[in-house]
Design a protein around this motif. Structure first.
Motif, PDB file in Angstrom:
ATOM      1  N   LYS A  40       0.808  -1.217   0.000  1.00  0.00           N
ATOM      2  CA  LYS A  40       0.000   0.000   0.000  1.00  0.00           C
ATOM      3  C   LYS A  40       0.842   1.268   0.000  1.00  0.00           C
ATOM      4  CE  LYS A  40      -3.769   2.236   2.559  1.00  0.00           C
ATOM      5  NZ  LYS A  40      -4.712   2.117   3.708  1.00  0.00           N
ATOM      6  N   TYR A  41       1.906   1.284   0.798  1.00  0.00           N
ATOM      7  CA  TYR A  41       2.741   2.480   0.900  1.00  0.00           C
ATOM      8  C   TYR A  41       4.020   2.355   0.069  1.00  0.00           C
ATOM      9  CZ  TYR A  41      -0.462   3.133   4.783  1.00  0.00           C
ATOM     10  OH  TYR A  41      -1.608   3.248   5.524  1.00  0.00           O
ATOM     11  N   GLY A  42       4.527   1.141  -0.038  1.00  0.00           N
ATOM     12  CA  GLY A  42       5.722   0.926  -0.841  1.00  0.00           C
ATOM     13  C   GLY A  42       5.526   1.307  -2.294  1.00  0.00           C
ATOM     14  N   CYS A  43       4.320   1.078  -2.812  1.00  0.00           N
ATOM     15  CA  CYS A  43       4.060   1.403  -4.224  1.00  0.00           C
ATOM     16  C   CYS A  43       4.145   2.911  -4.467  1.00  0.00           C
ATOM     17  CB  CYS A  43       2.707   0.848  -4.674  1.00  0.00           C
ATOM     18  SG  CYS A  43       1.264   1.729  -4.036  1.00  0.00           S
ATOM     19  N   ARG A  44       3.831   3.692  -3.436  1.00  0.00           N
ATOM     20  CA  ARG A  44       3.918   5.159  -3.573  1.00  0.00           C
ATOM     21  C   ARG A  44       5.372   5.602  -3.703  1.00  0.00           C
ATOM     22  NH1 ARG A  44      -0.476   6.988   1.115  1.00  0.00           N
ATOM     23  NH2 ARG A  44      -2.205   5.705   0.356  1.00  0.00           N
ATOM     24  N   VAL A  45       6.231   4.967  -2.934  1.00  0.00           N
ATOM     25  CA  VAL A  45       7.657   5.279  -3.020  1.00  0.00           C
ATOM     26  C   VAL A  45       8.184   4.931  -4.407  1.00  0.00           C
ATOM     27  CG1 VAL A  45       9.958   4.727  -2.135  1.00  0.00           C
ATOM     28  CG2 VAL A  45       8.039   4.947  -0.547  1.00  0.00           C
ATOM     29  N   LEU A  46       7.820   3.755  -4.898  1.00  0.00           N
ATOM     30  CA  LEU A  46       8.279   3.321  -6.216  1.00  0.00           C
ATOM     31  C   LEU A  46       7.843   4.287  -7.311  1.00  0.00           C
ATOM     32  CD1 LEU A  46       7.948  -0.574  -6.435  1.00  0.00           C
ATOM     33  CD2 LEU A  46       9.994   0.816  -6.712  1.00  0.00           C
ATOM     34  N   GLN A  47       6.584   4.703  -7.248  1.00  0.00           N
ATOM     35  CA  GLN A  47       6.087   5.636  -8.259  1.00  0.00           C
ATOM     36  C   GLN A  47       6.837   6.961  -8.212  1.00  0.00           C
ATOM     37  OE1 GLN A  47       1.569   5.598  -8.788  1.00  0.00           O
ATOM     38  NE2 GLN A  47       1.781   4.340  -6.948  1.00  0.00           N
ATOM     39  N   ALA A  48       7.090   7.447  -6.999  1.00  0.00           N
ATOM     40  CA  ALA A  48       7.815   8.712  -6.851  1.00  0.00           C
ATOM     41  C   ALA A  48       9.242   8.586  -7.366  1.00  0.00           C
ATOM     42  CB  ALA A  48       7.816   9.140  -5.388  1.00  0.00           C
ATOM     43  N   HIS A  81      -0.979   0.562 -10.131  1.00  0.00           N
ATOM     44  CA  HIS A  81      -0.553   1.969 -10.193  1.00  0.00           C
ATOM     45  C   HIS A  81       0.912   2.064 -10.613  1.00  0.00           C
ATOM     46  CE1 HIS A  81      -4.300   3.312  -8.415  1.00  0.00           C
ATOM     47  NE2 HIS A  81      -4.154   2.442  -7.436  1.00  0.00           N
ATOM     48  N   VAL A  82       1.718   1.127 -10.117  1.00  0.00           N
ATOM     49  CA  VAL A  82       3.121   1.082 -10.520  1.00  0.00           C
ATOM     50  C   VAL A  82       3.216   0.756 -12.002  1.00  0.00           C
ATOM     51  CG1 VAL A  82       5.332  -0.119 -10.203  1.00  0.00           C
ATOM     52  CG2 VAL A  82       3.891   0.417  -8.212  1.00  0.00           C
ATOM     53  N   MET A  83       2.401  -0.185 -12.461  1.00  0.00           N
ATOM     54  CA  MET A  83       2.411  -0.571 -13.869  1.00  0.00           C
ATOM     55  C   MET A  83       2.060   0.618 -14.767  1.00  0.00           C
ATOM     56  SD  MET A  83       3.087  -3.188 -15.737  1.00  0.00           S
ATOM     57  CE  MET A  83       2.843  -3.818 -17.399  1.00  0.00           C
ATOM     58  N   GLN A  84       1.062   1.377 -14.366  1.00  0.00           N
ATOM     59  CA  GLN A  84       0.697   2.565 -15.141  1.00  0.00           C
ATOM     60  C   GLN A  84       1.851   3.569 -15.161  1.00  0.00           C
ATOM     61  OE1 GLN A  84      -3.429   4.105 -14.461  1.00  0.00           O
ATOM     62  NE2 GLN A  84      -3.662   2.296 -13.167  1.00  0.00           N
ATOM     63  N   GLN A  85       2.553   3.683 -14.031  1.00  0.00           N
ATOM     64  CA  GLN A  85       3.696   4.595 -13.962  1.00  0.00           C
ATOM     65  C   GLN A  85       4.817   4.134 -14.898  1.00  0.00           C
ATOM     66  OE1 GLN A  85       3.840   7.520 -11.787  1.00  0.00           O
ATOM     67  NE2 GLN A  85       5.413   7.908 -13.284  1.00  0.00           N
ATOM     68  N   LEU A  86       5.034   2.823 -14.973  1.00  0.00           N
ATOM     69  CA  LEU A  86       6.065   2.294 -15.876  1.00  0.00           C
ATOM     70  C   LEU A  86       5.742   2.648 -17.326  1.00  0.00           C
ATOM     71  CD1 LEU A  86       6.779  -1.293 -14.430  1.00  0.00           C
ATOM     72  CD2 LEU A  86       7.940   0.860 -13.917  1.00  0.00           C
ATOM     73  N   PHE A  87       4.455   2.633 -17.673  1.00  0.00           N
ATOM     74  CA  PHE A  87       4.042   2.946 -19.044  1.00  0.00           C
ATOM     75  C   PHE A  87       4.264   4.418 -19.400  1.00  0.00           C
ATOM     76  CE2 PHE A  87       1.786  -1.093 -19.760  1.00  0.00           C
ATOM     77  CZ  PHE A  87       2.036  -1.260 -21.117  1.00  0.00           C
ATOM     78  N   ARG A  88       4.609   5.223 -18.393  1.00  0.00           N
ATOM     79  CA  ARG A  88       4.897   6.639 -18.667  1.00  0.00           C
ATOM     80  C   ARG A  88       6.323   6.852 -19.145  1.00  0.00           C
ATOM     81  NH1 ARG A  88       1.374   7.044 -14.057  1.00  0.00           N
ATOM     82  NH2 ARG A  88      -0.498   8.243 -14.579  1.00  0.00           N
ATOM     83  N   CYS A  89       7.129   5.815 -19.113  1.00  0.00           N
ATOM     84  CA  CYS A  89       8.513   5.909 -19.610  1.00  0.00           C
ATOM     85  C   CYS A  89       8.474   6.264 -21.098  1.00  0.00           C
ATOM     86  CB  CYS A  89       9.250   4.594 -19.388  1.00  0.00           C
ATOM     87  SG  CYS A  89      11.019   4.686 -19.713  1.00  0.00           S
TER      88      CYS A  89
END
Length: 275
Positions: A40-48, A81-89
């Motif tokens: 829940k919180y680790g994914c926020r760090v990864l996205q940032a 949410h992390v997956m969507q962030q990866l697609f922003r590369c």
């Protein structure tokens, strides 16, 4: 990183800390990527971390994911949410690499409460090629297409396809929806797809939908009445509107007892009055 408050501290360190500190954080991420992604919180760090990293560093982060883990990541309530962030590369070849890892599971992901968000993101932000690939997958089989249209998660994928896919691709899809408007308009989830379709439909499609509605008259249904209201408001075919009014006139009293029916009558009368 996994603490409700500590994760904000880690994000701030990555934002304003020295490069040596950021490098140490990336090393931690290397060994715990999947675990952090699904937390829940680790994914926020990864996205940032991903958002604030240079492109070559983003690509390195992506290489940390095992090929078979991308689908699992997409179907997780935090991992999507992390997956969507990866697609922003930004590099297209990176997006192609990511898409290649999920393209065989598009139908399954479209029915998933979290995977559907990933497919919606690709439809809204992906390349024309990716949109076309998704469209082919969801539309090649009529039964599967209908299942998506009537699904509580799949219907959002279809709505995105109607909105974002190339016109040449989605015309057949929109006609499929228009021809089945009577049944689809009375379904809780499919009715949303019908409304989105009518928003982007060509005039001849809207006219055909209204013609079908005139013959079937699903005007008091809890969901279909919104579809009929939209058709009435958007239509410029006074003859067809007058025909619809004549069809429902013998039952005006009964129809007015329903909020949806009353709204249809009011919009019809207003439209005909100003015709």
């Amino acid at each position: 990183m996994k603490d409700a408050f500590g994760n904000y501290v880690v994000q701030k360190i990555f934002e304003i800390g020295a490069e040596t500190q950021r490098h140490e954080l990336r090393q931690i991420i290397q060994t715990e990527f999947m675990e952090l992604s699904m937390h829940k919180y680790g994914c926020r760090v990864l996205q940032a971390v991903f958002e604030k990293s240079a492109v070559h560093q983003q690509i390195f982060i992506i290489t940390l994911v095992f090929p078979d883990d991308f689908v699992e990541l997409s179907k997780n309530d935090n991992g999507n949410h992390v997956m969507q962030q990866l697609f922003r590369c930004e590099p297209l070849n990176v997006k192609d690499y990511l898409f290649d890892k999920v393209k065989n599971d598009i139908f399954e992901l479209s029915l998933d409460p979290y995977g559907s968000h990933v497919i919606q993101y690709i439809l809204a932000n992906g390349s024309p090629t990716h949109r076309s690939e998704i469209f082919k997958c969801i539309s090649r089989n009529a039964d599967k297409l209908l299942k998506l249209i009537q699904d509580c998660y799949g219907n959002y994928v279809i709505q995105h396809a109607v909105q974002y896919c190339a016109q040449t691709d989605k015309d057949n899809l929109m006609w499929f929806i228009v021809e089945g408007v009577t049944a689809l308009a009375q379904d809780k989830y499919a009715s949303n797809v019908v409304e989105r379709t009518l928003k982007y439909a060509a005039p001849d499609m809207k006219k055909q939908a209204l013609r079908i509605i005139c013959n079937q008259r699903p005007d008091m249904d809890a969901y279909a009445n919104f579809v009929v209201q939209k058709l009435v408001v958007d239509s410029e075919d006074v003859v067809m509107l007058a025909y619809l009014y004549r069809r429902i006139r013998p039952n005006l009293g009964e129809i007015r007892r329903h909020t949806g029916g009353r709204n249809i009558i009011d919009k019809l009368e207003q439209k005909l009055r100003h015709a």
